[in-house]
Design an enzyme around this catalytic site. Sequence first.
Site, mmCIF file in Angstrom:
data_model
loop_
_atom_site.group_PDB
_atom_site.id
_atom_site.type_symbol
_atom_site.label_atom_id
_atom_site.label_comp_id
_atom_site.label_asym_id
_atom_site.label_seq_id
_atom_site.Cartn_x
_atom_site.Cartn_y
_atom_site.Cartn_z
ATOM 1 N N CYS A 13 0.833 -1.221 0.000
ATOM 2 C CA CYS A 13 0.000 0.000 0.000
ATOM 3 C C CYS A 13 0.863 1.265 0.000
ATOM 4 O O CYS A 13 1.112 1.857 -1.051
ATOM 5 C CB CYS A 13 -0.933 0.031 1.217
ATOM 6 S SG CYS A 13 -2.140 -1.304 1.277
ATOM 7 N N ASP A 118 -1.833 3.280 8.514
ATOM 8 C CA ASP A 118 -2.047 2.132 7.646
ATOM 9 C C ASP A 118 -3.441 2.153 6.998
ATOM 10 O O ASP A 118 -4.444 2.016 7.695
ATOM 11 C CB ASP A 118 -1.914 0.883 8.531
ATOM 12 C CG ASP A 118 -1.672 -0.331 7.708
ATOM 13 O OD1 ASP A 118 -2.042 -0.306 6.518
ATOM 14 O OD2 ASP A 118 -1.116 -1.292 8.254
HETATM 15 P P1 4NP Z 1 1.340 -1.351 3.854
HETATM 16 O O1 4NP Z 1 -0.098 -1.923 4.266
HETATM 17 O O2 4NP Z 1 2.241 -1.566 5.028
HETATM 18 O O3 4NP Z 1 1.065 0.103 3.602
HETATM 19 O O4 4NP Z 1 1.754 -2.106 2.621
HETATM 20 C C1 4NP Z 1 -0.316 -3.202 4.799
HETATM 21 C C2 4NP Z 1 -0.340 -4.306 3.980
HETATM 22 C C3 4NP Z 1 -0.580 -5.561 4.507
HETATM 23 C C4 4NP Z 1 -0.809 -5.712 5.864
HETATM 24 C C5 4NP Z 1 -0.778 -4.606 6.688
HETATM 25 C C6 4NP Z 1 -0.530 -3.363 6.146
HETATM 26 N N1 4NP Z 1 -1.071 -6.983 6.413
HETATM 27 O O5 4NP Z 1 -1.362 -7.076 7.603
HETATM 28 O O6 4NP Z 1 -0.979 -7.994 5.673
#
Ligand code: 4NP
Length: 150
Positions: A13, A118
Amino acid sequence: MRKVLFVCLGNICRSPMAEMILKELVHQQGLDGEYFISSCGISNEEEGNDIYPPAKRKLWEEEIPIEFHQARKITQKDIDTYQDILVMEERHRKALLQRYDVKDPSKIRLLGMSDIEDPWYSGDFDTVYEEILEGCKKYLKEKSYKQESL
Ligand code: 4NP
């Protein structure tokens, strides 16, 4: 060439959004070739996965070109190689300092004014996009001031 690495948790993300946004800003400013830009995560949970579809949709909406992406976890080599490591949350910075041998801790900094939360849980990709865009613009501005004063 300045090497910049964006870091988040999963690398599906926030950090790939930041990678694509900074690449586009650099392109728009005619600075292609002056920056090498990539992204990765502190976890391997999403290893090999593409950008999360809602994050991709937001980039499309904003007409940011999207490159091929496969999520990956950061390595010691990344820590050694990249000159600017821009993280999304303070806990990412702490995790990197704890887990890796970081010779120059000052190169690991928050991208935003504070944590970029997040969107995996909030679903708020609009706010995340604006915060990342602001951080990337600020980063480029700082770099150009530094170059001018050399
Ligand atoms: P990112 O978001 O750190 O911005 O890529 C996430 C992607 C996956 C997960 C958590 C946050 N996950 O728990 O799988």
